[in-house]
Design an enzyme around this catalytic site. Structure first.
Site, PDB file in Angstrom:
ATOM      1  N   GLU A 113       0.820  -1.221   0.000  1.00  0.00           N
ATOM      2  CA  GLU A 113       0.000   0.000   0.000  1.00  0.00           C
ATOM      3  C   GLU A 113       0.852   1.269   0.000  1.00  0.00           C
ATOM      4  O   GLU A 113       0.539   2.240  -0.683  1.00  0.00           O
ATOM      5  CB  GLU A 113      -0.958   0.017   1.195  1.00  0.00           C
ATOM      6  CG  GLU A 113      -2.166  -0.895   1.045  1.00  0.00           C
ATOM      7  CD  GLU A 113      -1.868  -2.355   1.357  1.00  0.00           C
ATOM      8  OE1 GLU A 113      -0.759  -2.646   1.862  1.00  0.00           O
ATOM      9  OE2 GLU A 113      -2.737  -3.209   1.098  1.00  0.00           O
ATOM     10  N   HIS A 120     -11.847  -4.103   8.364  1.00  0.00           N
ATOM     11  CA  HIS A 120     -12.269  -3.910   6.974  1.00  0.00           C
ATOM     12  C   HIS A 120     -13.537  -3.065   6.893  1.00  0.00           C
ATOM     13  O   HIS A 120     -14.295  -3.170   5.927  1.00  0.00           O
ATOM     14  CB  HIS A 120     -12.550  -5.251   6.296  1.00  0.00           C
ATOM     15  CG  HIS A 120     -11.345  -6.098   6.048  1.00  0.00           C
ATOM     16  ND1 HIS A 120     -10.678  -6.747   7.053  1.00  0.00           N
ATOM     17  CD2 HIS A 120     -10.678  -6.390   4.912  1.00  0.00           C
ATOM     18  CE1 HIS A 120      -9.662  -7.423   6.535  1.00  0.00           C
ATOM     19  NE2 HIS A 120      -9.631  -7.229   5.252  1.00  0.00           N
TER      20      HIS A 120
END
Lengths: 319, 328
Positions: free
Chosen positions: B60, B129
Site C-alpha cells: 500500500e 475492513h
C-alpha cells in the site's frame, strides 16, 4: 565511460563547492542567520558528485535530508539555495522548505526529504512515469543506511524490480543512522547484498573514491536506461559532522572521526588529478578559492533578498 | 435517464477519463483481471491493457509512492487501496509527501492524483475492513476529500477529481456499490466543493455524508408521513467544504441533525457543527446542534452488533423526530 579532463576539473570544483557551501551554512547557523536544523554531508562529497556525474542533465534525482551535495551536484544555483536556507522569497522553495525540503524540479532535483526513506517509494512512481511516457530518462534515488531498514525500502525495491523501472538506488552508507551504527543495525556486512532478494545487481563501492562511484553508477545508469531495471549501489562513506545540530557525538570516538578525515574524498580526487597531470597545485588552489568565492556571492544574494510577504502565507497549499 | 449502479458509474468515469487523457492510469491491488475486490475496475484491463491498469504487489505504501511520483512527473494516476482500513499503511506517503510536496517546494510542483478507497461497515467484515477514516485525511492540508453518495455524484465527482491538480482522496462506500440511479452517458463534472440539497424541507436540516445521505432520505420520507418536512444536504466533498448551503438551510429550518458513519468523537460532524455554530446561522438555531454518528468503538463481526454500531434509518427517524418536536 571515461571522463574528459575538463569534466574531471568540473567534478573537483563541485566537491569544493559543496564543502564551501556547507561550511558556510554551518557558520551562518552558528550566527543565527539560518535556523531550524541542518544535516551536513561534509566528508561525503564524492558520493553525491560521483553519482550525479553518471547522469545526463535531463535525468532526475530524489534526495534526502542530507541533500545539499546532491542539490549542488545536480547543478543548483547557489544563490537560490542559500536564499532558501535563509528562508527568503527568492529561494528555491520561496522560503517554505528550507534545507530539509530543498527541491529544484526544473533542474531535475525532485526534492530532499524530511522523512528517512520518504523518497524511495516516490522513485517507483517517477520510474513508472518515465517508462510509461517513454522518456528515456532515469531517476536516481539517494537514501542512507538508516532508510535501508525501513519498510518502504522493501516495497519500493521490489516494485521497481518486478517492473524493470529505470531507477538507480544509491544507498549512502555513512556508518550511522543518527547514533545507531550499521554494525548494530545490520546482520550483514554489505547493504548491497539485499539487492539479491529483489533480483537486481547490488554493488558496494568506496564512496570516498569519486571515480569508483562514478563507474559503478554509470553501469547502473546504463542498465536502467536500456530497460534492464534497477540497481542497488552502496557508497561506503562517513559524515564528519554530527547527524544534525543536536548531535554531541556521544556514540563515536574522536579517533574514528579523525581516521575518516584522513580519507577525505576531495583531497584524494585532487591528488589524483594532479598525479594524472590534469591539474597543477596552483590550479587546484584556484578552483578551491573560486568555490568559496561563489558561496560568498550566494550569501550576499541571500542576505539582500526579501522575506516572503505575510499576505502570501497560505500560497502553495493547493494548486 | 439511463440507470447505473454506483460501481458502474465509477467505472464509466474511469473509462471515459482514460479514453480522453492518456496520462490517466489505474494502479492498485488486483485491479486488473480480478477487477478489484468489489469489481469496480472490471473489464478495464481488457480495454486499456496491463500498462494502464496496473496490478501491484500487496504494497500500500508503494502504491501511494507510485501515484505520488508519477503525478509529480506528468501523469494523472488513479490509485486504489482495497479497503480504507489499509490506507493506514500508506499514510507516510499520503500525509508527509503527497499532501506537502507542492507547499514545501514553494508552489513549484503539483501532485494530481486520485486515491480511491472503499469505506464503511455493513458487510460483516469486522473491525479491520469496515472503518470510515475520512477525518484523518480532512485534517491534512494539501489533500482534498470526496465522499459521493449517489451514482450520479460518483461519476461527476470522480471525473472532477481526476482533472483536479491536487491529491484527492476519493472515498466510496461498499454498500453503495450496487445502488442504482440515473447517470448521464456523456462525461460531466461536479466541481469539488459544491454541496447539494438532496431533499427540500422546512422543519429540520439533516447534513449527511456517503451512505448516510441515502439513509437520511429514507428517514425523511417516513417523517414526511408524520408531517415533518426534512431538508437533506450532502456536502459531497468534505474538503473543500461548501459552507453556504449548509448555513442557509439551518437559517431556514432552525434545527440541524448531522449524520455520519464514522466514530462520533473526532469525526467530521464536529467540524460541521462548529461551522454552523461559528456562522450567522447560530442566531437562528431553535435547538442544540445534534450529531448522530457511529459509536466510539470498532465494528463488530456479529450482525446485530454491527448493525447497531452505526446509524440506521430508524435511528435517524427517531433523532430527527425528537429534534423537530423539541424533545432535544
Amino acid at each position: 565511460m571515461t571522463l574528459s579532463e575538463a569534466k574531471k576539473r568540473e567534478l573537483l570544483r563541485q566537491m569544493y563547492t559543496i564543502r564551501a557551501f556547507e561550511e558556510k551554512a554551518e557558520q551562518l547557523y552558528a550566527m543565527g542567520k539560518i535556523h531550524g536544523t541542518m544535516h551536513l554531508s561534509i566528508g561525503m562529497e564524492a558520493s553525491a558528485v560521483g553519482s550525479i556525474a553518471a547522469l545526463r542533465p535531463d535525468d532526475l534525482i530524489l534526495s534526502t535530508h542530507r541533500g545539499h551535495g546532491h542539490c549542488i551536484a545536480k547543478g543548483a544555483d547557489l544563490r537560490l539555495m542559500m536564499a532558501e536556507f535563509m528562508g527568503k522569497e527568492t529561494g528555491y522553495c520561496r522560503g517554505r522548505g528550507g534545507s530539509m525540503h530543498i527541491a529544484d524540479v526544473e533542474g531535475g532535483n525532485l526534492g530532499a526529504n524530511g522523512v528517512v526513506g520518504g523518497g524511495i517509494p516516490i522513485a517507483v512512481g517517477v520510474g513508472l512515469s518515465l517508462k510509461m511516457q517513454k522518456r528515456d530518462q532515469i531517476i536516481l534515488c539517494f537514501f542512507g543506511d538508516g532508510a535501508a531498514n525501513l519498510g518502504p525500502f522493501h516495497e519500493a525495491l521490489n516494485m521497481a524490480a518486478i517492473w524493470k523501472l529505470p531507477v538507480v538506488f544509491v544507498c549512502e552508507n555513512n556508518q550511522y543512522a543518527m547514533s545507531f551504527s550499521v554494525k548494530k543495525a545490520f546482520p550483514i556486512e554489505r547493504i548491497s547484498d539485499r539487492a539479491a532478494a529483489y533480483g537486481m545487481p547490488g554493488v558496494t563501492v568506496d564512496g570516498n573514491d569519486l571515480m569508483a562511484v562514478y563507474e559503478a553508477v554509470s553501469q547502473a545508469v546504463k542498465r536502467a536506461r536500456s530497460g534492464e531495471g534497477p540497481t542497488l549501489i552502496e557508497n561506503v562513506t562517513y559524515r564528519w559532522r554530527g547527524h544534525s545540530k543536536s548531535d554531541a557525538n556521544r556514540y563515536r570516538t574522536r579517533e574514528e572521526i579523525e581516521a575518516w578525515k584522513q580519507k577525505c574524498p576531495i583531497k584524494r580526487f585532487r591528488a589524483r588529478l594532479i598525479e594524472e597531470g590534469i591539474l597543477t597545485e596552483e590550479e587546484a588552489d584556484r578552483i578551491e578559492q573560486e568555490a568559496y568565492a561563489a558561496v560568498d556571492a550566494a550569501v550576499a544574494f541571500a542576505e539582500t533578498s526579501p522575506e516572503p510577504a505575510l499576505e502570501t502565507i497560505e500560497e502553495g497549499v493547493y494548486a | 435517464m439511463r440507470e447505473l449502479s454506483y460501481a458502474e458509474a465509477i467505472r464509466e468515469a474511469l473509462r471515459q477519463e482514460m479514453q480522453r487523457d492518456e496520462r490517466v492510469f489505474i494502479i492498485g491491488e488486483d485491479v486488473g483481471v480480478y477487477g478489484g475486490a468489489f469489481g469496480v475496475t472490471l473489464g478495464l484491463v481488457e480495454e486499456f491493457g496491463e500498462e494502464r491498469v496496473i496490478d501491484t504487489p500487496i504494497s500500500e505504501l508503494g502504491i501511494a509512492g507510485a501515484i505520488t511520483g508519477a503525478a509529480l512527473t506528468g501523469m494523472r494516476p488513479v490509485g486504489e487501496i482495497m479497503f480504507m482500513d489499509f490506507t493506514t499503511l500508506a499514510m507516510e506517503q499520503l500525509v508527509n509527501q503527497a499532501a506537502k510536496i507542492r507547499f514545501m517546494f514553494g508552489g513549484k510542483a503539483k501532485v494530481p492524483f486520485v486515491l480511491r478507497t472503499p469505506a464503511g461497515s455493513g458487510t460483516g467484515a469486522a473491525a479491520q475492513h469496515s472503518q470510515s477514516l475520512e477525518n484523518w485525511f480532512v485534517h491534512v492540508p494539501g489533500l482534498k476529500v470526496v465522499m459521493p453518495s449517489t451514482p450520479y455524484d460518483a461519476k461527476g465527482l470522480l471525473i472532477a477529481s481526476i482533472r483536479d491538480d491536487n491529491p484527492v482522496i476519493f472515498i466510496e462506500h461498499k454498500l453503495l456499490y450496487k445502488v442504482k440511479g440515473p447517470v448521464p452517458e456523456e462525461p460531466y463534472t461536479i466541481p469539488l466543493g459544491t454541496a447539494e440539497v438532496k431533499r427540500e424541507g422546512r422543519d429540520l436540516t439533516i447534513i449527511a455524508t456517503s451512505i448516510m445521505v441515502q439513509r437520511s432520505l429514507e428517514a425523511a420520507q417516513q417523517l414526511a408521513e408524520e408531517g415533518i418536512e426534512v431538508e437533506v444536504i450532502d456536502p459531497r466533498t468534505l474538503k473543500p467544504l461548501d459552507k453556504e448551503p449548509l448555513i442557509r438551510s439551518v437559517m431556514k429550518t432552525g434545527r440541524v441533525l448531522i449524520v455520519h458513519e464514522a466514530c462520533k468523537t473526532g469525526g467530521y460532524g464536529g467540524e460541521l457543527a462548529a461551522v454552523i455554530a461559528e456562522s450567522e446561522a447560530f442566531d437562528y438555531l431553535d435547538a442544540p446542534i445534534i450529531r448522530l454518528a457511529g459509536r466510539d468503538m470498532p465494528i463488530s463481526y456479529n450482525r446485530t452488533l454491527e448493525y447497531h454500531t452505526v446509524p440506521q434509518v430508524e435511528n435517524i427517524v427517531q433523532a430527527a423526530r425528537d429534534l423537530a418536536r423539541g424533545r432535544m
